[in-house]
Write a protein that holds these residues in place. Structure first.
Motif, PDB file in Angstrom:
ATOM      1  N   SER A  27      -8.415   1.501   0.569  1.00  0.00           N
ATOM      2  CA  SER A  27      -7.913   2.070   1.530  1.00  0.00           C
ATOM      3  C   SER A  27      -7.575   1.358   2.707  1.00  0.00           C
ATOM      4  CB  SER A  27      -8.643   3.524   1.683  1.00  0.00           C
ATOM      5  OG  SER A  27      -8.665   4.164   0.207  1.00  0.00           O
ATOM      6  N   PHE A  28      -8.882   0.861   3.179  1.00  0.00           N
ATOM      7  CA  PHE A  28      -8.995  -0.109   4.547  1.00  0.00           C
ATOM      8  C   PHE A  28      -7.771  -1.181   4.510  1.00  0.00           C
ATOM      9  CE2 PHE A  28     -10.423  -3.701   6.778  1.00  0.00           C
ATOM     10  CZ  PHE A  28     -10.262  -3.270   8.017  1.00  0.00           C
ATOM     11  N   GLN A  29      -7.958  -2.059   3.471  1.00  0.00           N
ATOM     12  CA  GLN A  29      -7.023  -3.200   3.141  1.00  0.00           C
ATOM     13  C   GLN A  29      -5.386  -2.531   3.403  1.00  0.00           C
ATOM     14  OE1 GLN A  29      -7.657  -6.066   3.684  1.00  0.00           O
ATOM     15  NE2 GLN A  29      -9.866  -6.037   3.106  1.00  0.00           N
ATOM     16  N   GLN A  30      -5.306  -1.333   2.699  1.00  0.00           N
ATOM     17  CA  GLN A  30      -3.845  -1.093   2.684  1.00  0.00           C
ATOM     18  C   GLN A  30      -3.341  -0.720   4.012  1.00  0.00           C
ATOM     19  OE1 GLN A  30      -1.226   2.059   0.115  1.00  0.00           O
ATOM     20  NE2 GLN A  30      -2.544   3.013   1.458  1.00  0.00           N
ATOM     21  N   VAL A  38      -0.448 -15.852  12.257  1.00  0.00           N
ATOM     22  CA  VAL A  38      -0.222 -14.430  11.713  1.00  0.00           C
ATOM     23  C   VAL A  38       0.313 -14.306  10.391  1.00  0.00           C
ATOM     24  CG1 VAL A  38       1.238 -12.368  12.484  1.00  0.00           C
ATOM     25  CG2 VAL A  38       0.021 -13.673  14.325  1.00  0.00           C
ATOM     26  N   TYR A  39       1.175 -15.197  10.158  1.00  0.00           N
ATOM     27  CA  TYR A  39       1.566 -15.037   8.766  1.00  0.00           C
ATOM     28  C   TYR A  39       0.487 -15.284   7.988  1.00  0.00           C
ATOM     29  CZ  TYR A  39       6.395 -13.898   9.399  1.00  0.00           C
ATOM     30  OH  TYR A  39       7.559 -12.835   9.450  1.00  0.00           O
ATOM     31  N   LEU A  40      -0.256 -16.265   8.052  1.00  0.00           N
ATOM     32  CA  LEU A  40      -1.560 -16.527   7.200  1.00  0.00           C
ATOM     33  C   LEU A  40      -2.378 -15.564   6.986  1.00  0.00           C
ATOM     34  CD1 LEU A  40      -2.370 -20.416   8.312  1.00  0.00           C
ATOM     35  CD2 LEU A  40      -1.254 -19.720   6.101  1.00  0.00           C
ATOM     36  N   ALA A  41      -2.685 -14.730   8.199  1.00  0.00           N
ATOM     37  CA  ALA A  41      -3.561 -13.646   8.217  1.00  0.00           C
ATOM     38  C   ALA A  41      -2.850 -12.830   7.446  1.00  0.00           C
ATOM     39  CB  ALA A  41      -3.876 -13.154   9.612  1.00  0.00           C
ATOM     40  N   TYR A  42      -1.615 -12.419   7.643  1.00  0.00           N
ATOM     41  CA  TYR A  42      -0.959 -11.488   6.864  1.00  0.00           C
ATOM     42  C   TYR A  42      -1.070 -11.720   5.151  1.00  0.00           C
ATOM     43  CZ  TYR A  42       2.872  -9.649   4.080  1.00  0.00           C
ATOM     44  OH  TYR A  42       3.892  -8.860   3.110  1.00  0.00           O
ATOM     45  N   PHE A  43      -0.888 -13.054   4.878  1.00  0.00           N
ATOM     46  CA  PHE A  43      -0.881 -13.228   3.281  1.00  0.00           C
ATOM     47  C   PHE A  43      -2.539 -13.316   2.957  1.00  0.00           C
ATOM     48  CE2 PHE A  43       2.853 -15.888   3.970  1.00  0.00           C
ATOM     49  CZ  PHE A  43       3.887 -15.217   3.226  1.00  0.00           C
ATOM     50  N   ARG A  44      -3.376 -13.479   3.807  1.00  0.00           N
ATOM     51  CA  ARG A  44      -4.758 -12.985   3.382  1.00  0.00           C
ATOM     52  C   ARG A  44      -4.852 -11.938   3.260  1.00  0.00           C
ATOM     53  NH1 ARG A  44      -6.828 -15.162   7.514  1.00  0.00           N
ATOM     54  NH2 ARG A  44      -6.855 -17.222   7.001  1.00  0.00           N
ATOM     55  N   ALA A  45      -4.619 -10.843   4.108  1.00  0.00           N
ATOM     56  CA  ALA A  45      -4.697  -9.304   4.030  1.00  0.00           C
ATOM     57  C   ALA A  45      -4.084  -8.992   2.585  1.00  0.00           C
ATOM     58  CB  ALA A  45      -3.958  -8.602   5.112  1.00  0.00           C
ATOM     59  N   LEU A  46      -2.766  -9.670   2.372  1.00  0.00           N
ATOM     60  CA  LEU A  46      -2.041  -9.065   1.244  1.00  0.00           C
ATOM     61  C   LEU A  46      -2.920  -9.439  -0.084  1.00  0.00           C
ATOM     62  CD1 LEU A  46       0.398  -8.118  -0.519  1.00  0.00           C
ATOM     63  CD2 LEU A  46       1.209 -10.470   0.012  1.00  0.00           C
ATOM     64  N   ALA A  47      -3.534 -10.622  -0.082  1.00  0.00           N
ATOM     65  CA  ALA A  47      -4.499 -11.029  -1.203  1.00  0.00           C
ATOM     66  C   ALA A  47      -5.712 -10.194  -1.227  1.00  0.00           C
ATOM     67  CB  ALA A  47      -4.843 -12.536  -0.928  1.00  0.00           C
ATOM     68  N   ALA A  48      -6.390  -9.784  -0.094  1.00  0.00           N
ATOM     69  CA  ALA A  48      -7.388  -9.057  -0.196  1.00  0.00           C
ATOM     70  C   ALA A  48      -7.129  -7.638  -0.711  1.00  0.00           C
ATOM     71  CB  ALA A  48      -8.110  -8.734   1.471  1.00  0.00           C
ATOM     72  N   TYR A  49      -5.926  -7.219  -0.212  1.00  0.00           N
ATOM     73  CA  TYR A  49      -5.377  -5.753  -0.734  1.00  0.00           C
ATOM     74  C   TYR A  49      -5.523  -5.674  -2.298  1.00  0.00           C
ATOM     75  CZ  TYR A  49      -2.064  -2.141  -1.913  1.00  0.00           C
ATOM     76  OH  TYR A  49      -1.495  -1.167  -2.480  1.00  0.00           O
ATOM     77  N   HIS A  50      -4.717  -6.805  -2.899  1.00  0.00           N
ATOM     78  CA  HIS A  50      -4.635  -6.756  -4.235  1.00  0.00           C
ATOM     79  C   HIS A  50      -6.045  -7.023  -5.042  1.00  0.00           C
ATOM     80  CE1 HIS A  50      -0.479  -6.356  -5.174  1.00  0.00           C
ATOM     81  NE2 HIS A  50      -0.239  -6.442  -4.173  1.00  0.00           N
ATOM     82  N   VAL A  51      -7.050  -7.882  -4.365  1.00  0.00           N
ATOM     83  CA  VAL A  51      -8.381  -7.939  -4.762  1.00  0.00           C
ATOM     84  C   VAL A  51      -9.012  -6.477  -4.621  1.00  0.00           C
ATOM     85  CG1 VAL A  51     -10.576  -9.078  -4.330  1.00  0.00           C
ATOM     86  CG2 VAL A  51      -8.267 -10.595  -4.314  1.00  0.00           C
ATOM     87  N   ALA A  52      -8.816  -5.984  -3.858  1.00  0.00           N
ATOM     88  CA  ALA A  52      -9.433  -4.391  -3.791  1.00  0.00           C
ATOM     89  C   ALA A  52      -8.969  -3.799  -4.625  1.00  0.00           C
ATOM     90  CB  ALA A  52      -9.190  -3.899  -2.186  1.00  0.00           C
ATOM     91  N   LEU A  53      -7.702  -3.749  -4.960  1.00  0.00           N
ATOM     92  CA  LEU A  53      -7.247  -2.953  -6.185  1.00  0.00           C
ATOM     93  C   LEU A  53      -7.715  -3.338  -7.481  1.00  0.00           C
ATOM     94  CD1 LEU A  53      -3.311  -2.617  -5.296  1.00  0.00           C
ATOM     95  CD2 LEU A  53      -5.210  -1.170  -4.913  1.00  0.00           C
ATOM     96  N   ALA A  54      -8.002  -4.652  -7.865  1.00  0.00           N
ATOM     97  CA  ALA A  54      -8.404  -5.094  -8.816  1.00  0.00           C
ATOM     98  C   ALA A  54      -9.996  -4.654  -8.959  1.00  0.00           C
ATOM     99  CB  ALA A  54      -8.624  -6.759  -8.912  1.00  0.00           C
ATOM    100  N   GLY A  55     -10.610  -4.572  -7.740  1.00  0.00           N
ATOM    101  CA  GLY A  55     -12.187  -3.845  -8.018  1.00  0.00           C
ATOM    102  C   GLY A  55     -12.041  -2.280  -8.358  1.00  0.00           C
ATOM    103  N   VAL A  56     -10.976  -1.727  -7.846  1.00  0.00           N
ATOM    104  CA  VAL A  56     -11.131  -0.323  -7.833  1.00  0.00           C
ATOM    105  C   VAL A  56     -10.657  -0.237  -9.663  1.00  0.00           C
ATOM    106  CG1 VAL A  56      -9.546   1.980  -7.734  1.00  0.00           C
ATOM    107  CG2 VAL A  56     -10.247   0.548  -5.816  1.00  0.00           C
TER     108      VAL A  56
END
Length: 455
Positions: free
Chosen positions: A380-383, A428-446
């Motif tokens: 939820s937070f990563q989204q 900023v774009y690097l941080a965005y791609f990192r956030a995108l990756a963290a979001y999908h890793v969090a989905l994998a954890g769920v």
């Protein structure tokens, strides 16, 4: 913040998040939907530097993958899954063994010279209810195996999504450093073409920025290659296969996450209340314990059946040759008296095992609740972080850089303002791609906490 310090921070964050893994980038401009629009190559007479080419192309074919295709391919084709599926043949053989485990008959010969009695027949042992119970025990193992398949599938799905996002981040990180160096070169070329002199200190600082980006690019290429090797291994490809990973940025979120809800705290609570019921109902580890308990129940029935005595029957012709030969038949029956061994040990073991399984089930339910709460809160937070980048930070970074570039070309701002604006944009774009990756890793954890596909 200088680019050198920024790149060091970026590298530290990437290592903390992804470990020391790496990746390889596909040739050409970035292929992700979230990549900023590429700027035209410098219009200078000299050719583009060789170091700006993406990671060296490998001799194998080029494959384009989305995260969903990778997850499905790994789940169905991974060697560990094939090896576990092959175990089903072993279980079927055990059922066949239990079904065909009837004792063989004995040939009986009873010859006595004192009474001149000659007997020739067969002795057969008849099990009373045991064979059927052994077949039930062997068949119950199939349920445990099915649960093991579901457990492994959940692990592979999570591993595939995490590995894909690691490789995707490395691919985009390399592309962003290439874009940064190209933009600095373009700005330097435009600065030479503009009237007036650019301060030597500004040119030197821009050159230093390019040098630091060049060093970071080489590291990014190596990390990209390593991450591609890991993903190729997971997919069953040779290391020579070239991977082009499509961004999952435009994928819709799962149904348990609201697309436009920025209140991630309340969203977490609502999603958790819905998902915990499904997790406790469908988690394969709980199903495995249930199947194991069923096996134990079958073993208890078998232990009770083993207390019943086996019946031994002997029969055949009987001949007395002395005097006038006499022919007849004999029949013998024997039963074991279950006086001392009444399966006390196996019955006690079954009861203790059942209690242990019940305790493990309670502990596992508690652990599932904790895992799911952590995973859903993170997702939820990563989204919300991803929406912040896509809705505000990326457009703002693009606008700031474009304004700085136009102001520099109009001779309204110093040269370094445009360079630093592009540096900030890339970060900023690097941080965005990192956030995108963290979001999908969090989905994998769920999904792993749930134990079934939920994305």
């Amino acid at each position: 913040m200088s680019l050198f310090a920024s790149l060091r921070a970026t590298a530290c964050f990437a290592m903390l998040y992804f470990g020391t893994g790496t990746n390889h980038a596909a040739a050409g401009p970035p292929v992700s939907d979230g990549t900023p629009p590429p700027h035209p190559a410098p219009t200078l007479d000299k050719p583009e530097p060789r170091e700006l080419a993406p990671a060296p192309l490998r001799p194998g074919p080029t494959q384009r993958w989305t995260v969903d295709r990778v997850v499905r391919a790994v789940e169905s084709k991974h060697p560990r899954m094939a090896a576990l599926k092959a175990k089903r043949g072993v279980l079927d053989a055990r059922v066949l063994t239990a079904r065909t485990s009837m004792p063989n008959p004995y040939l009986l010969s009873d010859n006595g010279t004192a009474e001149y009695t000659y007997r020739l027949g067969f002795t057969q042992t008849f099990e009373l209810g045991k064979r059927r119970r052994r077949v039930e025990v062997a068949g119950a193992q199939v349920g445990v195996h099915d649960a093991d398949l579901r457990i492994l599938a959940a692990e592979l799905r999570a591993e595939a999504r995490r590995t894909f996002m690691e490789a995707f981040f490395a691919q985009e990180r390399e592309a962003q450093f290439i874009a940064l160096i190209r933009s600095v070169d373009e700005l330097l070329g435009q600065a030479e073409a503009l009237p007036g002199d650019i301060p030597r200190a500004d040119v030197l600082e821009a050159s230093t920025t390019r040098l630091h980006a060049r060093l970071a690019l080489e590291q990014a290429k190596f990390e990209h290659l390593q991450a591609d090797i890991r993903l190729n291994s997971l997919l069953g490809n040779a290391p020579s296969v070239e991977l082009v990973l499509i961004s999952p940025a435009r994928d819709r979120p799962p149904s348990w996450l609201e697309l436009d809800n920025d209140d991630w705290r309340n969203e977490f609570l609502a999603a958790y209340d819905h998902l915990i019921v499904e997790a406790l109902r469908r988690r394969p580890e709980l199903a495995r314990l249930k199947s194991t308990r069923e096996v134990v129940n079958k073993e208890e029935r078998l232990a009770r059946a083993n207390r019943a005595p086996d019946m031994v029957v002997s029969a055949g012709p009987d001949m007395v040759p002395q005097g006038k030969p006499m022919w007849g038949a004999f029949f013998m029956l024997s039963l074991e008296v279950p006086l001392f061994n009444r399966q006390q040990g196996p019955m006690a073991e079954v009861r203790a095992t059942r209690e242990q399984i019940d305790s493990e089930g309670a502990a596992l339910a508690h652990e599932i609740a904790r895992q799911l709460a952590d995973a859903v809160a993170l997702a939820s937070f990563q989204q919300s972080q991803l929406r912040l980048y896509e809705g505000e930070l990326l457009p703002a970074a693009d606008a700031v850089y474009e304004d700085a570039r136009q102001a520099f070309l109009a001779n309204q701002s110093p040269f370094l303002v445009a360079v630093r604006a592009q540096e900030g944009r890339v970060l900023v774009y690097l941080a965005y791609f990192r956030a995108l990756a963290a979001y999908h890793v969090a989905l994998a954890g769920v999904e792993q906490a749930l134990g079934f596909p939920a994305i």
